[in-house]
Design an enzyme around this catalytic site. Structure first.
Site, PDB file in Angstrom:
ATOM      1  CB  ALA A 190      -0.944  -0.015   1.199  1.00 30.63           C
ATOM      2  N   PRO A 195      11.328   5.414   4.901  1.00 31.78           N
ATOM      3  CG  PRO A 195       9.460   5.701   3.504  1.00 31.78           C
ATOM      4  CD  PRO A 195      10.901   5.220   3.497  1.00 31.78           C
ATOM      5  NE  ARG A 251       8.082  -1.462  11.773  1.00 27.60           N
ATOM      6  CZ  ARG A 251       7.047  -0.635  11.759  1.00 27.60           C
ATOM      7  NH1 ARG A 251       7.165   0.555  11.190  1.00 27.60           N
ATOM      8  NH2 ARG A 251       5.903  -0.992  12.303  1.00 27.60           N
ATOM      9  CG  ASP A 275       9.548   8.970   9.859  1.00 27.97           C
ATOM     10  OD1 ASP A 275       9.798   9.944  10.595  1.00 27.97           O
ATOM     11  OD2 ASP A 275       8.467   8.338   9.902  1.00 27.97           O
ATOM     12  CD  GLU A 291      12.005   4.363  15.582  1.00 32.10           C
ATOM     13  OE1 GLU A 291      10.966   4.865  16.033  1.00 32.10           O
ATOM     14  OE2 GLU A 291      12.311   4.380  14.371  1.00 32.10           O
ATOM     15  CG  HIS A 333       8.600   6.076  13.755  1.00 31.97           C
ATOM     16  ND1 HIS A 333       9.128   4.835  14.021  1.00 31.97           N
ATOM     17  CD2 HIS A 333       7.511   5.834  12.974  1.00 31.97           C
ATOM     18  CE1 HIS A 333       8.389   3.898  13.452  1.00 31.97           C
ATOM     19  NE2 HIS A 333       7.393   4.487  12.806  1.00 31.97           N
ATOM     20  CB  ILE A 334       6.713  12.360  12.243  1.00 29.33           C
ATOM     21  CG1 ILE A 334       7.702  12.773  11.139  1.00 29.33           C
ATOM     22  CG2 ILE A 334       7.251  12.743  13.611  1.00 29.33           C
ATOM     23  CD1 ILE A 334       7.913  14.270  11.008  1.00 29.33           C
ATOM     24  N   GLY A 335       5.843   9.331  10.366  1.00 35.87           N
ATOM     25  CA  GLY A 335       5.161   8.978   9.122  1.00 35.87           C
ATOM     26  C   GLY A 335       3.655   9.091   9.197  1.00 35.87           C
ATOM     27  CB  SER A 336       1.062   7.490  11.027  1.00 29.47           C
ATOM     28  OG  SER A 336       1.570   7.225  12.334  1.00 29.47           O
TER      29      SER A 336
END
Length: 332
Positions: free
Chosen positions: A155, A235, A237, A261, A266, A292-295
């Site tokens: 996706a 962006p 993992r 990102d 992590e 880590h601001i992808g979402s």
């Protein structure tokens, strides 16, 4: 007594209120996650836990939490959740497959532009007080007319290619399952072998889940075979990338730039993970790094938590929620 529901990371109060209609909620109101030991203690008698990137749900954790019925992931990538262990113990696992797609792909393009156009270095220069007006400095690259290779046609990969349609250039992709011809045509994307993608692309974008097979897919050999002067964007993992190898490629000038990102540190379920971002990546002026601001779009994060809450509510009411990864446990 109502079943106990544990929420170890901050979520919106309205979502907590909805959960309280079906259970007693223990919710973290701080922006830092609870510690692993505290989480295990909270979940010792819990029926449900909402899991984020910061939680590692494995067999040892499940053994200490015998009353768990559902682990509701407020996430898309669920490599930190041992689905097989949950299935063996009859614990349902759910995730959020769709809400993170568009904002993550949007950030991928933002990282590409920021990296190629030297926006980090330029921003620092302006803030330093040295800027006195236009000068012939900070020349960089562009995604206009570039060949962009996307590794992973799930996706996020497909959405990234769709957004790239607004720019001139070529779109290559690799995935173990090739897209159908209609989708390829709609995305103006061309399938190519993996070696071709990373050896001919001006930008390589990672859009893969983290699995044992994709761990460190970007290593020293991968980087050596990339097109000279190419950029790498992650962006997806952190542990898709061997950050030490990226640092070496940046130092050697083999890689034009790296944007990320997500980071190896992590991936808490990896016992051998680095405990910090490689210092040479942090020090390089050819990197753009986001936390880590992808979402991290306010409405999207609200919807993600609400979706995970819906799964908990449905399960505790005896139903089968959408997006269950192991629905077979409900038939036991």
């Amino acid at each position: 007594m109502k079943p106990k529901i544990v929420v170890p990371n901050w979520i919106e109060t309205e979502t907590i209120a909805r959960l309280q209609t079906v259970g007693d909620v223990v919710a973290n109101t701080e922006r830092e996650p609870v510690s692993p030991d505290a989480l295990r203690a909270f979940c010792g008698d819990a029926a449900a836990v909402m899991a984020f990137m910061t939680e590692c749900i494995d067999d040892d954790f499940l053994a200490a939490c015998p009353d768990l019925k559902i682990v509701a992931g407020a996430l898309k990538g669920f490599d930190n959740l041992d689905v097989a262990a949950c299935t063996r113990r009859g614990v349902l696992v759910t995730y959020v497959p769709d809400l993170l797609t568009e904002p993550t792909a949007e950030l991928a393009l933002g990282l590409m532009i920021a990296l190629a156009r030297n926006m980090r270095a330029g921003d620092s220069y302006v803030r330093s007080g040295a800027f006195a007006g236009w000068r012939p400095r900070f020349y960089g690259g562009s995604i206009q007319g570039a060949t962009v290779g996307v590794i992973g046609a799930g996706a996020v990969g497909r959405e990234t290619m769709r957004l790239l349609s607004g720019f001139r250039g070529s779109r290559l992709y690799f995935d173990e399952e090739r897209l159908d011809p209609t989708t390829e045509k709609a995305l103006a994307a061309q399938y190519a072998p993996l070696d071709t993608v990373f050896s001919t692309s001006d930008f390589v974008v990672l859009a893969l889940p983290l699995t044992p097979r994709t761990l460190h897919i970007v290593n020293a050999d991968f980087l050596k075979r990339m097109k000279p002067g190419a950029y790498l964007v992650n962006p997806a993992r952190g542990s898709l990338v061997d950050e030490a190898a990226v640092a070496a490629a940046l130092n050697a000038g083999d890689l034009a730039g790296y944007a990320a990102d997500t980071f190896e540190m992590e991936d808490w379920h990896r016992p051998d993970r680095p405990r910090r971002i490689h210092p040479d990546i942090l020090a390089s002026d050819r990197t753009v790094l986001s936390p880590h601001i992808g979402s991290a779009v306010t409405d999207v994060r609200r919807q993600i938590a609400a979706s995970a809450a819906d799964c908990i509510i449905t399960t505790l009411k005896g139903g089968c929620p959408r997006n269950a990864l192991n629905p077979e446990v409900l038939g036991r």
